[in-house]
Design a protein around this motif. Structure first.
Motif, PDB file in Angstrom:
ATOM      1  N   LEU A  71      -1.261  11.105   7.820  1.00 38.47           N
ATOM      2  CA  LEU A  71      -0.249  12.042   7.335  1.00 38.47           C
ATOM      3  C   LEU A  71      -0.876  13.156   6.511  1.00 38.47           C
ATOM      4  N   TYR A  72      -2.048  12.872   5.941  1.00 43.48           N
ATOM      5  CA  TYR A  72      -2.711  13.831   5.074  1.00 43.48           C
ATOM      6  C   TYR A  72      -3.956  14.436   5.725  1.00 43.48           C
ATOM      7  N   GLY A  73      -4.162  14.147   6.987  1.00 44.37           N
ATOM      8  CA  GLY A  73      -5.333  14.652   7.672  1.00 44.37           C
ATOM      9  C   GLY A  73      -6.537  13.750   7.567  1.00 44.37           C
ATOM     10  N   GLY A  74      -6.334  12.497   7.140  1.00 45.73           N
ATOM     11  CA  GLY A  74      -7.431  11.550   7.012  1.00 45.73           C
ATOM     12  C   GLY A  74      -7.655  10.743   8.279  1.00 45.73           C
ATOM     13  N   GLY A  75      -8.532   9.726   8.155  1.00 46.87           N
ATOM     14  CA  GLY A  75      -8.887   8.905   9.308  1.00 46.87           C
ATOM     15  C   GLY A  75      -7.953   7.745   9.568  1.00 46.87           C
ATOM     16  N   ASP A  76      -6.938   7.581   8.721  1.00 43.43           N
ATOM     17  CA  ASP A  76      -5.900   6.563   8.893  1.00 43.43           C
ATOM     18  C   ASP A  76      -6.460   5.141   8.825  1.00 43.43           C
ATOM     19  N   ARG A  77      -7.414   4.944   7.922  1.00 44.06           N
ATOM     20  CA  ARG A  77      -7.973   3.613   7.699  1.00 44.06           C
ATOM     21  C   ARG A  77      -7.338   3.028   6.448  1.00 44.06           C
ATOM     22  N   GLU A  99       0.863  -1.173   0.000  1.00 47.04           N
ATOM     23  CA  GLU A  99       0.000   0.000   0.000  1.00 47.04           C
ATOM     24  C   GLU A  99       0.909   1.236   0.000  1.00 47.04           C
ATOM     25  N   ALA A 100       1.194   1.723  -1.184  1.00 48.13           N
ATOM     26  CA  ALA A 100       2.213   2.763  -1.333  1.00 48.13           C
ATOM     27  C   ALA A 100       1.694   4.150  -1.008  1.00 48.13           C
ATOM     28  N   LEU A 101       0.380   4.372  -1.177  1.00 46.98           N
ATOM     29  CA  LEU A 101      -0.193   5.676  -0.859  1.00 46.98           C
ATOM     30  C   LEU A 101      -1.673   5.503  -0.597  1.00 46.98           C
ATOM     31  N   ASN A 102      -2.129   6.139   0.456  1.00 46.97           N
ATOM     32  CA  ASN A 102      -3.533   6.092   0.847  1.00 46.97           C
ATOM     33  C   ASN A 102      -3.931   7.512   1.233  1.00 46.97           C
ATOM     34  N   ILE A 146      -6.371   4.710  -3.121  1.00 44.96           N
ATOM     35  CA  ILE A 146      -5.272   3.898  -2.597  1.00 44.96           C
ATOM     36  C   ILE A 146      -4.464   3.366  -3.775  1.00 44.96           C
ATOM     37  N   TYR A 147      -3.146   3.424  -3.636  1.00 44.42           N
ATOM     38  CA  TYR A 147      -2.223   2.895  -4.636  1.00 44.42           C
ATOM     39  C   TYR A 147      -1.545   1.651  -4.057  1.00 44.42           C
ATOM     40  N   PHE A 148      -1.644   0.552  -4.796  1.00 43.79           N
ATOM     41  CA  PHE A 148      -0.948  -0.683  -4.435  1.00 43.79           C
ATOM     42  C   PHE A 148       0.135  -0.950  -5.476  1.00 43.79           C
ATOM     43  N   LEU A 193     -11.474  -0.102   2.258  1.00 43.96           N
ATOM     44  CA  LEU A 193     -11.518   1.117   1.461  1.00 43.96           C
ATOM     45  C   LEU A 193     -12.095   2.243   2.307  1.00 43.96           C
ATOM     46  N   PRO A 194     -11.267   3.169   2.747  1.00 44.45           N
ATOM     47  CA  PRO A 194     -11.768   4.291   3.537  1.00 44.45           C
ATOM     48  C   PRO A 194     -12.734   5.133   2.724  1.00 44.45           C
TER      49      PRO A 194
END
Length: 730
Positions: A687-693, A679-682, A723-725, A717-718
């Motif tokens: 880190l981006y102000g999201g819910g970290d799911r 999971e390279a980017l979510n 999401i990048y895999f 899936l938040p």
């Protein structure tokens, strides 16, 4: 002492009157040394008395009894003029009318033929040494003028003081004015074919301008910057190639950031540090500056230029603009400039009615007037105008080492009926709407640029389905390197602007674009056009609460960077500026105190990094085998998934979007290859102000067929996420 035989009869009364009124058809035949080599005539309005002098002798000139400011007398070898002006000031100067022409026969031939690719080296105002004397050579194309004069502070803006020499059938007028230097302010005073004295004109090939609202041209010496980018230029084709990552940061230099105190925008030299460092830190590959050519009205943002050869003085000198480009290259950034060859404003000092005729524009307003912008349209069918524009494109690539040009409003050029009512346009020779001359101009520009500056990129803002915009010229295309994908932009913004509850009814707006995504070499633009004229901002377009807007915006950028095509983002949108862009103010930098906006900026930085690091995300940007849907019909769920492929051996990248505010766990998605996927980017990361799911950093596929794939995985899936895999090849 006075010399016998030096009488006013050297000039006839008629000639003297013509000279004093600026009406003599050939001032170089009447002024300066006479044909017998014994006398000299000078026109010096405002002079009280005049002598010819050299290093050893002097002789007075006599005032002609007819004609204001006309003096005649015996000549001395290697003479200068000593002038006593009214008020008692005395000066010595060279006589411009004793110097021969500067423009050579080859220049004349190429100008006349309309094929002078280095037109700026022949025309314009150049500080030179001519016949061992320093001064400035002026040359301008005005074929229908009766008289053209250079005017400025140096001659009290008197149109009779320095009439120019006509160069035969070329339509060019020239004069060498000794003693003038860089920084001289000037215009051309033109007497039209119908005896009309036109408003003084700025130089069409001027290299500098006064600060607006002043409108005169300024003499600038080209080639003063010592470039340090030889290695960059040699290898820049790697940066602009279709297989390369290309992420462009579009900037209006005057409103990106202001100097402390907010009283002025940053200068070119300040931007060379602050803007260059900022764009590089965010991982962009290019900076695109909105039109840098001089323009009279700030509110046009440069899209109504008068001064196509002059970098705007608003931020500094031409040499300082060159230093900005060099600094970007040193930091690994390409520089692209907006170029506006489609139209020009009607301001009196500009190109319109330049020599008393429709010279650069069409005479008939059905061809020569643009109703949308109240501007004039270039006459592309005239060889000299074609030459002017093609050479202007080459000028920016040559003199300022630009890595590309983005051509504004291409559709308005290639269609004769663009934005016109029936009956208000003239069909082409075959009765159609295509503008053959404009198409030929674009092909010529692109072909010559590719030939002379390989590795540069010419990009079309073209809003229709005109075929072959990025097809090579030798294959009947227009020859652009890239085209803005405005269909993708419109569909995507419409979709993301909907409340998520309604998005399932607009599902095709996110899927249709792939049907034509590889018909051209596309760039995906979220440009200044999308954040002006009441459209708001990217943040403001997103639905919901503050948190929802930020989540939607992060998901949008995740979608955009995963979609095939080069990327372009206008300044301020990289951190979700809430307000609409205002060209009179700097960006809303204060919002970066909000962790949510800081998170949007961080996700753009990481998307750029991933885009550059993973070949699958950029090598297939313009080819169909670089993309495949994995999940395209989950209409009720509004979940989308696709795979990006690079070259053989490159890791695959799977992009999964959940564009509803509903979290989905245990959601099965097909994967193209078995094994472990990182999971390279979510975009929902903390880190981006999201819910970290998310998916705890990685997933393993299972041999459970899903969709078209033999492998699949159960994903978390938040809400409102991308999401990048990345395939783990270790």
């Amino acid at each position: 002492m006075a010399v016998e035989g030096a009488t006013p009869s050297v000039l006839s009364a008629g000639e003297a009157i013509q000279l004093s009124h600026g009406l003599h058809p050939d001032p170089f035949a009447a002024l300066g040394p006479t044909s017998d080599g014994r006398h000299v005539a000078a026109h010096l309005p405002g002079a009280e008395s005049v002598w010819v002098v050299n290093d050893t002798d002097e002789a007075p000139l006599q005032r002609h009894p007819v004609g204001e400011g006309i003096f005649v007398g015996a000549i001395l070898p290697h003479y200068r003029l000593r002038i006593r002006w009214h008020g008692g000031f005395v000066e010595e100067r060279e006589d411009p009318y004793r110097f021969g022409p500067v423009i050579g026969s080859l220049d004349e031939y190429l100008i006349g033929e309309g094929t002078h690719r280095r037109l700026w080296e022949a025309l314009g105002a150049h500080p030179i040494t001519h016949e061992l004397v320093d001064g400035v050579h002026f040359a301008v194309w005005a074929p229908n003028a009766q008289r053209v004069s250079v005017v400025g502070d140096f001659n009290s803006w008197n149109p009779t003081a320095h009439p120019m020499r006509a160069r035969g059938a070329t339509g060019v007028w020239e004069i060498f004015l000794p003693g003038l230097t860089e920084g001289t302010v000037y215009k051309y005073d033109i007497l039209g074919a119908s005896d009309e004295r036109l408003p003084p004109k700025a130089d069409p090939v001027g290299f500098g301008s006064e600060h607006p609202p002043a409108t005169a041209s300024v003499v600038r010496r080209l080639g003063q910057h010592v470039w340090q980018d030889e290695a960059w230029v040699r290898h820049r084709s790697r940066t602009n190639a279709a297989e390369a990552p290309m992420s462009v940061y579009e900037v209006h230099l005057g409103s990106w950031r202001h100097a402390p105190g907010g009283e002025r925008p940053l200068s070119y030299r300040e931007l060379a540090v602050e803007l260059v460092e900022y764009a590089a830190d965010l991982g962009f590959t290019h900076i695109e500056v909105m039109p840098i050519s001089e323009h009279p009205f700030d509110g046009s943002w440069g899209y109504q230029p008068i001064g196509l050869f002059a970098p705007t003085i608003r931020y500094g000198t031409p040499q300082e603009f060159a230093a900005f480009v060099d600094a970007a290259h040193a930091r690994g950034l390409g520089v692209i400039a907006d170029w506006v060859p489609g139209h020009f404003p009607t301001d009196q000092h500009g190109l319109g009615h330049f020599d008393g005729t429709a010279l650069y524009e069409h005479l008939d307003p059905r061809e020569g007037f643009h109703p949308d912008w109240n501007t004039l349209i270039f006459n592309y069918g005239r060889p000299e105008v074609l030459n002017y524009l093609v050479s202007n494109a080459l000028y920016w690539l040559e003199e300022y080492h630009l890595d590309g040009l983005r051509v504004d409003a291409v559709a308005s050029m290639i269609y004769r009926d663009y934005s016109r009512e029936a009956g208000s346009w003239i069909p082409n020779r075959d009765g159609g709407r295509e503008n053959y001359e404009a198409i030929a101009f674009l092909r010529e520009t692109n072909a010559v640029a590719a030939e002379e500056y390989p590795g540069t990129a010419i990009i079309a803002e073209e809003s229709t389905a005109f075929p072959g915009v990025t097809r090579p010229v030798d294959q009947s295309g227009l020859g652009f390197d890239y085209k803005w994908n405005l269909g993708w932009m419109n569909d995507s913004l419409r979709y993301f602007g909907k409340d998520p509850i309604y998005r399932k009814h607009h599902h095709n707006e996110l899927t249709f674009g792939i049907t034509y995504a590889f018909s051209e070499k596309f760039m995906l633009p979220i440009s200044h056009d999308e954040v002006v004229h009441g459209k708001g901002s990217m943040y403001g377009r997103m639905p919901g609460s503050h948190a929802d807007k930020l989540g939607n915006l992060r998901a949008f950028y995740g979608y955009m960077w995963g979609y095939p095509g080069k990327k372009l983002l206008f300044m301020g949108q990289e951190f979700g500026q809430p307000s609409e862009w205002n060209h009179n103010a700097e960006l809303d930098w204060g919002v970066l105190q909000d962790p949510g906006h800081l998170g949007v900026q961080a996700v753009v930085r990481d998307l750029n990094r991933l885009y550059r690091e993973q070949p699958a995300l950029h090598r297939g940007d313009t080819r169909g085998n670089g993309f495949q849907w994995l999940l395209v019909d989950a209409v009720d769920d509004q979940v989308f998934a696709w795979v990006r492929r690079g070259d053989p051996g490159d890791a695959h990248v799977v992009v999964v979007l959940n564009l509803t505010p509903v979290a989905r766990t245990g959601y099965r998605v097909g994967f193209p290859m078995p094994g472990r996927w990182r999971e390279a980017l979510n975009t929902d990361s903390a880190l981006y102000g999201g819910g970290d799911r998310g998916n705890t950093g990685a997933i393993e596929t299972e041999s459970i067929p899903t969709g078209t794939e033999a492998q699949s995985a159960m994903l978390t899936l938040p809400p409102l996420s991308a999401i990048y895999f990345v395939e783990d090849l270790t």
